[in-house]
Design a protein around this motif. Structure first.
Motif, PDB file in Angstrom:
ATOM      1  N   ALA A 111       0.864  -1.025   0.020  1.00  0.00           N
ATOM      2  CA  ALA A 111       0.148   0.100  -0.507  1.00  0.00           C
ATOM      3  C   ALA A 111       0.756   1.391   0.207  1.00  0.00           C
ATOM      4  CB  ALA A 111      -1.114  -0.090   0.974  1.00  0.00           C
ATOM      5  N   ILE A 112       1.716   1.630   0.602  1.00  0.00           N
ATOM      6  CA  ILE A 112       3.085   2.343   0.633  1.00  0.00           C
ATOM      7  C   ILE A 112       3.519   2.831  -0.555  1.00  0.00           C
ATOM      8  CG2 ILE A 112       5.247   3.696   2.181  1.00  0.00           C
ATOM      9  CD1 ILE A 112       3.771   1.869   4.542  1.00  0.00           C
ATOM     10  N   GLU A 113       3.626   1.398  -1.467  1.00  0.00           N
ATOM     11  CA  GLU A 113       4.722   1.577  -2.286  1.00  0.00           C
ATOM     12  C   GLU A 113       3.831   2.322  -3.681  1.00  0.00           C
ATOM     13  OE1 GLU A 113       5.817  -2.150  -3.779  1.00  0.00           O
ATOM     14  OE2 GLU A 113       7.455  -2.182  -2.164  1.00  0.00           O
ATOM     15  N   PHE A 114       2.279   0.972  -3.317  1.00  0.00           N
ATOM     16  CA  PHE A 114       1.572   1.458  -4.446  1.00  0.00           C
ATOM     17  C   PHE A 114       1.662   3.547  -4.412  1.00  0.00           C
ATOM     18  CE2 PHE A 114      -3.738   2.549  -5.372  1.00  0.00           C
ATOM     19  CZ  PHE A 114      -2.814   2.166  -7.148  1.00  0.00           C
ATOM     20  N   SER A 115       0.733   3.604  -3.116  1.00  0.00           N
ATOM     21  CA  SER A 115       0.511   5.538  -2.662  1.00  0.00           C
ATOM     22  C   SER A 115       1.745   6.481  -3.501  1.00  0.00           C
ATOM     23  CB  SER A 115       0.488   5.418  -1.263  1.00  0.00           C
ATOM     24  OG  SER A 115       1.558   5.433  -0.762  1.00  0.00           O
ATOM     25  N   THR A 116       2.652   5.731  -3.262  1.00  0.00           N
ATOM     26  CA  THR A 116       3.999   6.857  -3.567  1.00  0.00           C
ATOM     27  C   THR A 116       3.526   6.780  -5.007  1.00  0.00           C
ATOM     28  OG1 THR A 116       5.490   5.226  -2.291  1.00  0.00           O
ATOM     29  CG2 THR A 116       6.927   6.359  -4.663  1.00  0.00           C
ATOM     30  N   LEU A 117       3.262   5.508  -5.969  1.00  0.00           N
ATOM     31  CA  LEU A 117       3.136   5.434  -7.411  1.00  0.00           C
ATOM     32  C   LEU A 117       1.716   6.754  -7.648  1.00  0.00           C
ATOM     33  CD1 LEU A 117       3.625   1.674  -8.495  1.00  0.00           C
ATOM     34  CD2 LEU A 117       5.777   3.836  -9.024  1.00  0.00           C
ATOM     35  N   LEU A 118       1.199   6.001  -6.702  1.00  0.00           N
ATOM     36  CA  LEU A 118       0.108   7.732  -7.337  1.00  0.00           C
ATOM     37  C   LEU A 118       0.228   8.762  -6.577  1.00  0.00           C
ATOM     38  CD1 LEU A 118      -2.981   5.219  -5.252  1.00  0.00           C
ATOM     39  CD2 LEU A 118      -3.225   5.974  -7.409  1.00  0.00           C
ATOM     40  N   PHE A 119       1.137   9.161  -5.587  1.00  0.00           N
ATOM     41  CA  PHE A 119       1.851  10.141  -5.773  1.00  0.00           C
ATOM     42  C   PHE A 119       2.429  11.001  -7.254  1.00  0.00           C
ATOM     43  CE2 PHE A 119      -0.049  10.285  -1.447  1.00  0.00           C
ATOM     44  CZ  PHE A 119      -0.474  11.682  -1.416  1.00  0.00           C
ATOM     45  N   ILE A 120       3.353  10.059  -7.672  1.00  0.00           N
ATOM     46  CA  ILE A 120       3.957  10.776  -8.751  1.00  0.00           C
ATOM     47  C   ILE A 120       2.899  10.821  -9.754  1.00  0.00           C
ATOM     48  CG2 ILE A 120       5.656   9.608 -10.275  1.00  0.00           C
ATOM     49  CD1 ILE A 120       7.005   8.264  -7.345  1.00  0.00           C
ATOM     50  N   PHE A 121       1.573  10.019 -10.085  1.00  0.00           N
ATOM     51  CA  PHE A 121       0.918   9.792 -10.748  1.00  0.00           C
ATOM     52  C   PHE A 121       0.346  11.822 -10.558  1.00  0.00           C
ATOM     53  CE2 PHE A 121      -3.464   8.940 -11.883  1.00  0.00           C
ATOM     54  CZ  PHE A 121      -2.989   8.953 -14.076  1.00  0.00           C
ATOM     55  N   MET A 122      -0.084  11.841  -9.454  1.00  0.00           N
ATOM     56  CA  MET A 122      -0.885  12.925  -9.380  1.00  0.00           C
ATOM     57  C   MET A 122       0.201  14.239  -9.587  1.00  0.00           C
ATOM     58  SD  MET A 122      -3.910  13.871  -8.673  1.00  0.00           S
ATOM     59  CE  MET A 122      -4.664  12.524  -8.488  1.00  0.00           C
ATOM     60  N   ALA A 123       1.343  13.903  -9.438  1.00  0.00           N
ATOM     61  CA  ALA A 123       2.568  15.370  -9.725  1.00  0.00           C
ATOM     62  C   ALA A 123       2.178  15.036 -11.413  1.00  0.00           C
ATOM     63  CB  ALA A 123       3.630  14.620  -8.959  1.00  0.00           C
ATOM     64  N   GLY A 124       1.939  14.142 -12.024  1.00  0.00           N
ATOM     65  CA  GLY A 124       1.711  14.417 -13.373  1.00  0.00           C
ATOM     66  C   GLY A 124       0.759  15.043 -13.945  1.00  0.00           C
ATOM     67  N   ILE A 125      -0.394  14.890 -13.431  1.00  0.00           N
ATOM     68  CA  ILE A 125      -1.210  15.116 -13.352  1.00  0.00           C
ATOM     69  C   ILE A 125      -1.680  17.026 -13.322  1.00  0.00           C
ATOM     70  CG2 ILE A 125      -4.077  15.777 -12.510  1.00  0.00           C
ATOM     71  CD1 ILE A 125      -4.138  12.234 -13.156  1.00  0.00           C
ATOM     72  N   ASN A 181       3.487  17.177  -4.275  1.00  0.00           N
ATOM     73  CA  ASN A 181       3.521  15.837  -4.511  1.00  0.00           C
ATOM     74  C   ASN A 181       4.693  15.001  -4.532  1.00  0.00           C
ATOM     75  OD1 ASN A 181       1.005  15.383  -3.769  1.00  0.00           O
ATOM     76  ND2 ASN A 181      -0.059  15.954  -6.872  1.00  0.00           N
ATOM     77  N   ILE A 182       5.565  15.238  -5.678  1.00  0.00           N
ATOM     78  CA  ILE A 182       7.066  14.414  -5.486  1.00  0.00           C
ATOM     79  C   ILE A 182       7.537  14.716  -4.042  1.00  0.00           C
ATOM     80  CG2 ILE A 182       9.320  14.953  -6.591  1.00  0.00           C
ATOM     81  CD1 ILE A 182       8.055  16.205  -8.917  1.00  0.00           C
ATOM     82  N   PHE A 183       7.453  15.419  -3.092  1.00  0.00           N
ATOM     83  CA  PHE A 183       8.592  15.508  -1.470  1.00  0.00           C
ATOM     84  C   PHE A 183       7.371  14.707  -1.572  1.00  0.00           C
ATOM     85  CE2 PHE A 183       7.034  17.069   2.662  1.00  0.00           C
ATOM     86  CZ  PHE A 183       8.466  16.737   3.374  1.00  0.00           C
ATOM     87  N   THR A 184       6.256  14.563  -1.195  1.00  0.00           N
ATOM     88  CA  THR A 184       5.560  13.336  -0.154  1.00  0.00           C
ATOM     89  C   THR A 184       5.516  11.830  -1.005  1.00  0.00           C
ATOM     90  OG1 THR A 184       3.840  14.946   0.291  1.00  0.00           O
ATOM     91  CG2 THR A 184       3.185  12.403   0.423  1.00  0.00           C
ATOM     92  N   ALA A 185       6.226  12.157  -2.086  1.00  0.00           N
ATOM     93  CA  ALA A 185       6.430  10.270  -2.749  1.00  0.00           C
ATOM     94  C   ALA A 185       7.912  10.104  -2.095  1.00  0.00           C
ATOM     95  CB  ALA A 185       6.624  10.663  -4.074  1.00  0.00           C
ATOM     96  N   PHE A 186       8.910  10.942  -2.007  1.00  0.00           N
ATOM     97  CA  PHE A 186      10.192  10.280  -1.131  1.00  0.00           C
ATOM     98  C   PHE A 186      10.053  10.606   0.148  1.00  0.00           C
ATOM     99  CE2 PHE A 186      11.622  12.789  -5.020  1.00  0.00           C
ATOM    100  CZ  PHE A 186      12.134  11.566  -5.745  1.00  0.00           C
ATOM    101  N   SER A 187       9.270  10.754   0.521  1.00  0.00           N
ATOM    102  CA  SER A 187       8.782  11.438   1.918  1.00  0.00           C
ATOM    103  C   SER A 187       8.379  10.176   2.366  1.00  0.00           C
ATOM    104  CB  SER A 187       7.911  12.177   2.486  1.00  0.00           C
ATOM    105  OG  SER A 187       8.776  13.399   2.456  1.00  0.00           O
ATOM    106  N   LEU A 188       7.484   8.929   1.331  1.00  0.00           N
ATOM    107  CA  LEU A 188       6.928   7.882   2.029  1.00  0.00           C
ATOM    108  C   LEU A 188       7.288   6.807   1.832  1.00  0.00           C
ATOM    109  CD1 LEU A 188       3.723   8.522   0.084  1.00  0.00           C
ATOM    110  CD2 LEU A 188       3.698   7.781   2.567  1.00  0.00           C
ATOM    111  N   ARG A 189       8.788   6.955   1.215  1.00  0.00           N
ATOM    112  CA  ARG A 189      10.035   6.442   0.931  1.00  0.00           C
ATOM    113  C   ARG A 189      10.787   5.632   1.958  1.00  0.00           C
ATOM    114  NH1 ARG A 189      13.946   6.750  -3.782  1.00  0.00           N
ATOM    115  NH2 ARG A 189      14.581   5.305  -2.969  1.00  0.00           N
ATOM    116  N   LYS A 190      11.067   7.381   2.732  1.00  0.00           N
ATOM    117  CA  LYS A 190      11.385   7.073   4.144  1.00  0.00           C
ATOM    118  C   LYS A 190      10.514   6.386   5.227  1.00  0.00           C
ATOM    119  CE  LYS A 190      14.188  11.227   3.207  1.00  0.00           C
ATOM    120  NZ  LYS A 190      14.363  12.283   3.749  1.00  0.00           N
ATOM    121  N   ILE A 191       9.040   6.533   4.494  1.00  0.00           N
ATOM    122  CA  ILE A 191       8.385   6.044   5.835  1.00  0.00           C
ATOM    123  C   ILE A 191       8.280   4.327   5.887  1.00  0.00           C
ATOM    124  CG2 ILE A 191       5.444   5.661   6.341  1.00  0.00           C
ATOM    125  CD1 ILE A 191       5.924   8.830   5.829  1.00  0.00           C
ATOM    126  N   LYS A 192       8.228   3.959   4.695  1.00  0.00           N
ATOM    127  CA  LYS A 192       8.705   2.693   4.374  1.00  0.00           C
ATOM    128  C   LYS A 192       9.470   1.758   4.767  1.00  0.00           C
ATOM    129  CE  LYS A 192       8.702  -0.768   0.772  1.00  0.00           C
ATOM    130  NZ  LYS A 192       9.333  -1.042  -0.644  1.00  0.00           N
TER     131      LYS A 192
END
Length: 125
Positions: A10-24, A46-57
């Motif tokens: 779920a954390i990995e998927f949310s990282t991908l979702l945030f990267i996708f949403m950053a593109g939008i 969104n990009i900041f959040t995606a990198f932070s989610l990797r640290k949270i994982k």
């Protein structure tokens, strides 16, 4: 453990979702230039959040659940604003799962072994 694998995915998927949403957000930020600055700001968040989610994982895999839960809370709030409510709700479900794990950690204690003294046998007089 099923919860661990599911939460990790779920954390990995949310990282991908945030990267996708950053593109939008970048796309509508470029095409709607007067209001586009807001879209570019959202994409940066969104990009900041995606990198932070990797640290949270990583925190989660190291079994530091409280620290992971505390770090994800601010990203839940940011996800509601920058991810059109859907990403915030998805991160909230992850936060709620981490909160349940943290509470269970305090509720379950080590079982103490009960040792009984040897029986007292009186001596005959």
């Amino acid at each position: 453990m099923k919860i661990q694998r599911d939460l990790e995915e779920a954390i990995e998927f949310s990282t991908l979702l945030f990267i996708f949403m950053a593109g939008i957000n970048i796309i509508w930020g470029v095409f709607l230039l007067p209001w586009g600055i807001l879209g570019l700001l959202f994409s940066a968040i969104n990009i900041f959040t995606a990198f932070s989610l990797r640290k949270i994982k990583i925190m989660y895999l190291e079994r530091d659940y409280e620290k992971a839960r505390n770090h994800i809370f601010i990203h839940v709030i940011l996800g509601f604003f920058t991810g059109f409510i859907l990403l915030g709700y998805y991160l909230y479900t992850i936060y709620r799962t981490l909160d349940d794990i943290t509470l269970k950690k305090y509720l379950i204690k080590k079982v103490e072994r009960i040792t009984f003294p040897p029986p007292y046998i009186p001596k005959n007089r």
